[in-house]
Design a protein around this motif. Sequence first.
Motif, PDB file in Angstrom:
ATOM      1  N   LEU A  41       0.838  -1.214   0.000  1.00 45.46           N
ATOM      2  CA  LEU A  41       0.000   0.000   0.000  1.00 45.46           C
ATOM      3  C   LEU A  41       0.871   1.262   0.000  1.00 45.46           C
ATOM      4  O   LEU A  41       0.555   2.241  -0.666  1.00 45.46           O
ATOM      5  CB  LEU A  41      -0.943   0.025   1.212  1.00 45.46           C
ATOM      6  CG  LEU A  41      -2.173  -0.888   1.140  1.00 45.46           C
ATOM      7  CD1 LEU A  41      -1.824  -2.303   1.578  1.00 45.46           C
ATOM      8  CD2 LEU A  41      -3.331  -0.354   1.983  1.00 45.46           C
ATOM      9  N   HIS A  42       1.968   1.219   0.761  1.00 42.76           N
ATOM     10  CA  HIS A  42       2.846   2.410   0.814  1.00 42.76           C
ATOM     11  C   HIS A  42       3.396   2.733  -0.573  1.00 42.76           C
ATOM     12  O   HIS A  42       3.475   3.896  -0.966  1.00 42.76           O
ATOM     13  CB  HIS A  42       4.024   2.188   1.778  1.00 42.76           C
ATOM     14  CG  HIS A  42       3.614   1.796   3.163  1.00 42.76           C
ATOM     15  ND1 HIS A  42       4.507   1.291   4.083  1.00 42.76           N
ATOM     16  CD2 HIS A  42       2.411   1.834   3.793  1.00 42.76           C
ATOM     17  CE1 HIS A  42       3.862   1.039   5.215  1.00 42.76           C
ATOM     18  NE2 HIS A  42       2.596   1.350   5.062  1.00 42.76           N
ATOM     19  N   THR A  43       3.796   1.669  -1.298  1.00 37.97           N
ATOM     20  CA  THR A  43       4.356   1.866  -2.628  1.00 37.97           C
ATOM     21  C   THR A  43       3.304   2.482  -3.560  1.00 37.97           C
ATOM     22  O   THR A  43       3.584   3.453  -4.279  1.00 37.97           O
ATOM     23  CB  THR A  43       4.830   0.506  -3.202  1.00 37.97           C
ATOM     24  OG1 THR A  43       5.657  -0.131  -2.234  1.00 37.97           O
ATOM     25  CG2 THR A  43       5.592   0.695  -4.501  1.00 37.97           C
ATOM     26  N   GLY A  48       0.887   7.139  -6.303  1.00 37.43           N
ATOM     27  CA  GLY A  48      -0.304   7.971  -6.484  1.00 37.43           C
ATOM     28  C   GLY A  48      -0.020   9.434  -6.169  1.00 37.43           C
ATOM     29  O   GLY A  48      -0.471  10.338  -6.891  1.00 37.43           O
ATOM     30  N   ALA A  49       0.743   9.673  -5.090  1.00 36.11           N
ATOM     31  CA  ALA A  49       1.085  11.060  -4.734  1.00 36.11           C
ATOM     32  C   ALA A  49       1.898  11.704  -5.853  1.00 36.11           C
ATOM     33  O   ALA A  49       1.709  12.887  -6.185  1.00 36.11           O
ATOM     34  CB  ALA A  49       1.848  11.079  -3.412  1.00 36.11           C
ATOM     35  N   ALA A  68     -10.306   1.738   9.842  1.00 36.62           N
ATOM     36  CA  ALA A  68      -9.906   2.144   8.493  1.00 36.62           C
ATOM     37  C   ALA A  68     -10.111   3.647   8.325  1.00 36.62           C
ATOM     38  O   ALA A  68     -11.146   4.194   8.692  1.00 36.62           O
ATOM     39  CB  ALA A  68     -10.720   1.382   7.465  1.00 36.62           C
ATOM     40  N   GLY A  69      -9.089   4.306   7.796  1.00 39.62           N
ATOM     41  CA  GLY A  69      -9.190   5.738   7.515  1.00 39.62           C
ATOM     42  C   GLY A  69      -8.783   6.633   8.665  1.00 39.62           C
ATOM     43  O   GLY A  69      -8.723   7.855   8.516  1.00 39.62           O
ATOM     44  N   ASP A 121      -7.117   8.254   0.344  1.00 41.21           N
ATOM     45  CA  ASP A 121      -6.894   9.207   1.438  1.00 41.21           C
ATOM     46  C   ASP A 121      -5.411   9.305   1.801  1.00 41.21           C
ATOM     47  O   ASP A 121      -4.912  10.380   2.138  1.00 41.21           O
ATOM     48  CB  ASP A 121      -7.712   8.814   2.675  1.00 41.21           C
ATOM     49  CG  ASP A 121      -9.203   9.131   2.492  1.00 41.21           C
ATOM     50  OD1 ASP A 121      -9.554   9.758   1.468  1.00 41.21           O
ATOM     51  OD2 ASP A 121     -10.004   8.741   3.370  1.00 41.21           O
ATOM     52  N   GLY A 122      -4.706   8.197   1.726  1.00 41.32           N
ATOM     53  CA  GLY A 122      -3.262   8.232   1.976  1.00 41.32           C
ATOM     54  C   GLY A 122      -2.543   9.081   0.934  1.00 41.32           C
ATOM     55  O   GLY A 122      -1.672   9.894   1.264  1.00 41.32           O
TER      56      GLY A 122
END
Length: 399
Positions: A106-108, A113-114, A174-175, A382-383
Amino acid sequence: MAELRDGAAAIAGELAELRRAIHREPELGLDLPLTQKKVLAALDGLPLEIRQGESLSSVTAVLRGARPGATVLLRGDMDALPVAERTGLPYASRIDGVMHACGHDLHTAMLAGAARVLCARRGDLAGNVVFMFQPGEEGAGGAAAMIAEGVLDAAGDRPVAAFGLHVTSSLLPAGMFSTRAGTMMAAADTLEVTVRGRGGHGSQPHRAADPVPAACEIVTALQTLVTRKFDIFDPVVITVGSFHAGTASNVIPDEARLSATVRSFSPAARARVQEESLRLVGEVASAHGLSATAEFADPFPMTVNDAAETAFAETAVTGLFGGGRFVTTPFPVAGSEDFSLVLERVPGSFVFLGATPPGADPATAPFNHSAEAVFDDAVLADGVTLLAELAWRRCSSAG
Ligand SMILES: [Zn+2]
Ligand SMILES: [Zn+2]
């Protein structure tokens, strides 16, 4: 900024696909060629300066805004764990004995995405963003290697701030975002001990020098050290996770080996637990007429969040998502992180993001590193939004 949030929402489906593709093909350590390839594909065509690592399969990408401003670093780690996945998910690992059990997939995806959403706003960006895609977080020294290869100077000037996100498969709903100023995570050091005696026949211990009872005493004495020598409000943890001696019940071995993870939360406690445990090992061994060698290895410093950058991150979360989406981390976490090495050099903040799957209870769902840990990729957008917003605002707010 609404455009960043909309941009993240628009690519949420693609990011979930990227995350699942990474999840299916997890890789360990410093060499992650398949993951690196997926990251490069996700960044393809973006206005980024991209450099691949030399001693590891890292990706460093620099976005230069159209207007001058400060540099900000965003970090995502990419490695998996030697865990045999038991989630039963349709996108579960296809590699035997390897699993993204810490959510680094998910971090990757979030960091990619950022980069996507910030690149789309490049014309209005004042400053530079360094995207640090890091292999080898789980003990392989990836952050240290990337720092040695110059990630902190990738944009030319040092970042004024650095941010990283870490998802959790339980504890936080979550979130929910969570962090704290000051010490966020423990320092982790490995104590390696060898007690040396003299082997012999198990029936005649008086003719040998048995290292096993002395090594056992060292294990229990280390536990007593924790409770008798350290302030409960500045605690340490010592866990002897490995203990090996001998080959047969009737043979006294020449030596016994043990290793322990030692966690601490302040520089003073860290220095003292090292000094005291080395002394204790030597003196217990010598009380039995034996010798011992002991040393500390694999140091991970404490992860320390800068107070101002952490307040800034909290304000960004509540501004974007509302006050109900942030909770202050009440106590430091006894886990460790090599993002600590970045935060030793650049002020910043490390933020947890709950990714407990739907229907699971955050109090009881399997936690990170479990073979059954499931991370909900509904949190990806959201991340991405938070990472992009932190970089966007921090670039232009620096004087
Ligand atoms: Zn982990
Ligand atoms: Zn992790």
